[in-house]
Design a protein around this motif. Structure first.
Motif: not given
Length: 219
Positions: A132-146
């Motif tokens: 459901s999420y097109p691969p490799g299309t994001y400029d930025l991935i964010l994760g806090a305390d994951i």
């Protein structure tokens, strides 16, 4: 990522602020006021220090956000994704299905009408339904305390692999509490270059920047 309800008796007194029904912050010249619900949704429904530290890092301009296509993983209350949107990013804010109604409410309450089109809340259980999420299309991935539940590490790694291209920047804000957390970073470094870009001494919180290693052409 883990939706674990806790009673008041379980929560240490030192973390009493997590019992409060809301938390308030000032970012991007706006007051961000978030609902919290520890008893119903557990760790997914309170603001942890790693999220605040990552927001401070973003607001300081270490990442160019205007026009950036970003995704937040395990968003919980949504603080990081909300702040990224207020700073100009187009953000998909994700968590597991039980947290979505709570998360969407916080987003609606803190994103002004002029920016509503730049934010969407979406279900994402790591390692599942990634088509459901097109691969490799994001400029930025964010994760806090994951980075804290070892059982989720393989699925989290698969998710990061799927969402990333060689130009994608991943920012992970976390405490390194146990040896297993360091092992996650070691596993991440097999496919990504990983460097620590910030350390907040008071909270003992690290921010790591990761980017996918270029694939080697067949010789």
């Amino acid at each position: 990522m883990a939706l674990v309800p806790y009673g008041d008796a379980v929560l240490p007194a030192s973390l009493g602020r997590l019992r409060r029904p809301s938390a308030e912050f000032r970012f991007a010249d706006r007051t961000v006021r978030l609902a919290q619900d520890w008893q119903r949704l557990g760790v997914a429904a309170v603001v942890w220090d790693a999220a605040v530290v990552l927001c401070v890092y973003l607001e300081a301009g270490h990442v160019a956000l205007p026009g950036t296509k970003a995704v937040e993983l395990g968003a919980g209350t949504g603080l990081v994704g909300i702040v990224a949107a207020l700073l100009g990013a187009n953000v998909t804010i994700t968590d597991r299905e039980p947290a979505l109604e709570f998360l969407a409410s916080n987003v609606r309450d803190n994103i002004p009408p002029s920016l509503q089109d730049a934010v969407q809340v979406s279900e994402l259980t790591w390692g599942e339904g990634l088509e459901s999420y097109p691969p490799g299309t994001y400029d930025l991935i964010l994760g806090a305390d994951i980075v804290y539940l070892e059982d989720t590490f393989p699925a989290l790694l698969r998710t990061l692999e799927h969402l990333s291209s060689e130009r994608t920047v991943i920012l992970l804000s976390c405490r390194i509490r146990y040896e297993r957390d360091q092992r996650f970073l070691t596993e991440l470094s097999r496919s990504f270059t990983v460097e620590e870009v910030h350390y907040e001494v008071q909270g003992d919180i690290h921010i790591y920047r990761a980017m996918k290693r270029p694939e080697r052409a067949d010789l």
